[in-house]
Design a protein around this motif. Sequence first.
Motif, mmCIF file in Angstrom:
data_model
loop_
_atom_site.group_PDB
_atom_site.id
_atom_site.type_symbol
_atom_site.label_atom_id
_atom_site.label_comp_id
_atom_site.label_asym_id
_atom_site.label_seq_id
_atom_site.Cartn_x
_atom_site.Cartn_y
_atom_site.Cartn_z
ATOM 1 N N LEU A 172 65.646 13.215 52.455
ATOM 2 C CA LEU A 172 65.330 14.654 52.701
ATOM 3 C C LEU A 172 65.694 15.128 53.863
ATOM 4 C CD1 LEU A 172 61.964 15.109 50.231
ATOM 5 C CD2 LEU A 172 64.577 15.619 49.780
ATOM 6 N N SER A 173 65.196 14.484 54.904
ATOM 7 C CA SER A 173 65.541 14.832 56.125
ATOM 8 C C SER A 173 67.085 14.545 56.828
ATOM 9 C CB SER A 173 64.503 14.140 57.137
ATOM 10 O OG SER A 173 64.551 12.768 57.245
ATOM 11 N N GLY A 174 67.457 13.714 56.039
ATOM 12 C CA GLY A 174 68.923 13.509 56.399
ATOM 13 C C GLY A 174 68.940 12.122 57.414
ATOM 14 N N ASN A 175 67.929 11.614 57.488
ATOM 15 C CA ASN A 175 67.820 10.344 58.496
ATOM 16 C C ASN A 175 68.262 9.183 57.869
ATOM 17 O OD1 ASN A 175 67.077 11.899 60.568
ATOM 18 N ND2 ASN A 175 64.765 11.731 60.049
ATOM 19 N N PHE A 179 56.376 9.382 59.118
ATOM 20 C CA PHE A 179 56.796 10.391 59.824
ATOM 21 C C PHE A 179 56.933 10.069 61.342
ATOM 22 C CE2 PHE A 179 55.027 12.108 56.142
ATOM 23 C CZ PHE A 179 56.161 12.938 55.587
ATOM 24 N N VAL A 191 61.496 10.387 52.129
ATOM 25 C CA VAL A 191 61.308 11.121 53.454
ATOM 26 C C VAL A 191 62.515 11.182 54.321
ATOM 27 C CG1 VAL A 191 60.018 11.277 55.520
ATOM 28 C CG2 VAL A 191 58.860 10.811 53.373
ATOM 29 N N GLY A 192 63.296 10.056 54.434
ATOM 30 C CA GLY A 192 64.596 9.851 55.214
ATOM 31 C C GLY A 192 65.738 10.322 54.487
ATOM 32 N N GLN A 250 60.373 6.019 58.669
ATOM 33 C CA GLN A 250 60.401 7.479 57.961
ATOM 34 C C GLN A 250 59.091 7.682 56.916
ATOM 35 O OE1 GLN A 250 62.978 9.528 58.124
ATOM 36 N NE2 GLN A 250 63.684 8.102 59.852
ATOM 37 N N SER A 288 73.445 9.637 46.707
ATOM 38 C CA SER A 288 72.476 9.375 47.725
ATOM 39 C C SER A 288 71.740 8.498 47.420
ATOM 40 C CB SER A 288 71.634 10.968 47.795
ATOM 41 O OG SER A 288 70.654 11.073 46.532
#
Length: 581
Positions: free
Chosen positions: A282-285, A392, A279-280, A389, A3
């Motif tokens: 963890l959010s899967g973006n 937010f 952030v991206g 990201q 990842s």
Amino acid sequence: PMSLILFLAVSGVVLALAYRWYGRLLARFLELDGTVRTPAHARRDGLDYEPARTSWLLPQHFSAIAAAGPIVGPILAATYFGWLPAWLWIIFGAIFIGGVHDMMTLVASVRHDAKSIAEVVRRYMNRRSYILFLAFIWISLVYVIIAFADVTAGTFVQKASVADAAAPGPAVATSSILYLGLAIAMGFCMRRFGLGEGKAQLIFLPLVMLAIIAGPHLPFDLGAVTGSARPQLLWDYLLLGYCFLAALSPVWLLMQPRGALGGYFLYVIVVVGVLGVIVGGLSGNVAIVAPAVSQADLFGFTGATPPLLPVLFITIACGACSGFHSIVASGTTSKQLDRETDARAVGYGGMLLESFLACLSLATVMILAKPTGRPDLTYADGVGIFMNQATFGLISVDVARQFGLLCFATFVFDTLDACTRLARYVMMELTGWTGRRGMIFATGLTLLLPALVVSLPPAVVGGQPLPVWRAFWNLFGTSNQLLAALALLGVTVWLHRRGRPVWITLGPTIFMLVMTLWSLLISVQTHLGRVRTGTAAAVHHVEFSVVVLLSAMAVWLVVEALLLARQRPPAAPLVPEPRAA
């Protein structure tokens, strides 16, 4: 599959452990002494010699060595070869080659009255080698000025299009001009009104952000203003004129504040990139979609793809190992080092920090399935996604992308005045010129060649004119890495002649020499192919002449070093190293 969060975490942890372990080992090996008076104090003149705390010098050094190097190289290499080979070279190259190169050349310079690394060559090899090395450095610096002045000029005239409508060239030009003006104002306020470092940064860093935001609203289109058919050439001349003035100005007025602002600007990019990845991720973006390894040949060419060996090690310079760093370290940084012990944080730490920045640049390619063919736009696309990201979604991708593109242009612009000042130092050392008149002559002579080269008719590829910087970029990378090899050779001779172990520098020296001379041979083959097909332009002939000249000088220096290596080092040091009392 790995990842993106794990990719950055592993990169950061490995580099941090290297700083703690290998950096400490290097500091002990060099016997750094925080009580010794450095040249910044012993020769303090307010122009070139001016002590600076680590918190002030590190960002200045970082912005001088970084610029666009750790952005362009990793992105190009990942596009050619996949992100995995690029990542391995960035991490291990920085730890065992680049960091050693930077710290060793910085300390060697400080131990020799803050002279250039060529002074070490003169002292421990011979005068012939010294003259050769100085000339090599000067030619390499002229090359950097040509490449970076023209790439900046090209950015300033870049037209708005569907791909980059948010930040056309005139907007970048405005932001860059405002940025320089703010740096001068900051230096003046600190000198004239005693404004402290912390307060100055609190005031001027937000103003730099405003300058970036203001750029698209106040675009400066030089072509429209002058009616010139070649606005890029006009920008070339203006940038070279700026370099002339900047190289002769006191370091406190422009170089130190500009370096501090640029360095913290780089810190902002690092923080934004890390937060965007976390952030991206963890959010899967945000995820890795680019291939880890491409189908490039190991030794030969497959279509348009260059061979992995040696081109990977030439394409990625800044971020892994760069000869330009030795000139910065032994040119401007050594004249401002407050204590010897600061060399670990500034020299070795600065290189590892740049390596992490290169990893972030690599991440901008890893998240794009189809990166653009231009490194600046690829970088801006990636930074746009990360900033979106990290906030937010409060900052749109388009606005964030504009920020990334303007950052890129500013980083390139930062290198120019530092490079010209360094070339001035080298020319004065080479000729023995002194005083204000010597400074003016040395700076003028340095900038004369870039002015002539940018005036040459452009090469034409596929019916389209090729910018000067593109024609010279490959040799710029190769000559830069060859300079790193020769700087490592110089410190290896220094250690050997003083009866010290050379294992720390000898391996990196041999590796860099092999890769760079191999690459120069490929450049010769390429030029001969152009000559046979009748496609060689004037700039190609200039490039070929420089290849032959630099290759001959490098081989000559290696032979001189090998002849010295046959001599046994003296039982006792030759003479005490000229540290300031």
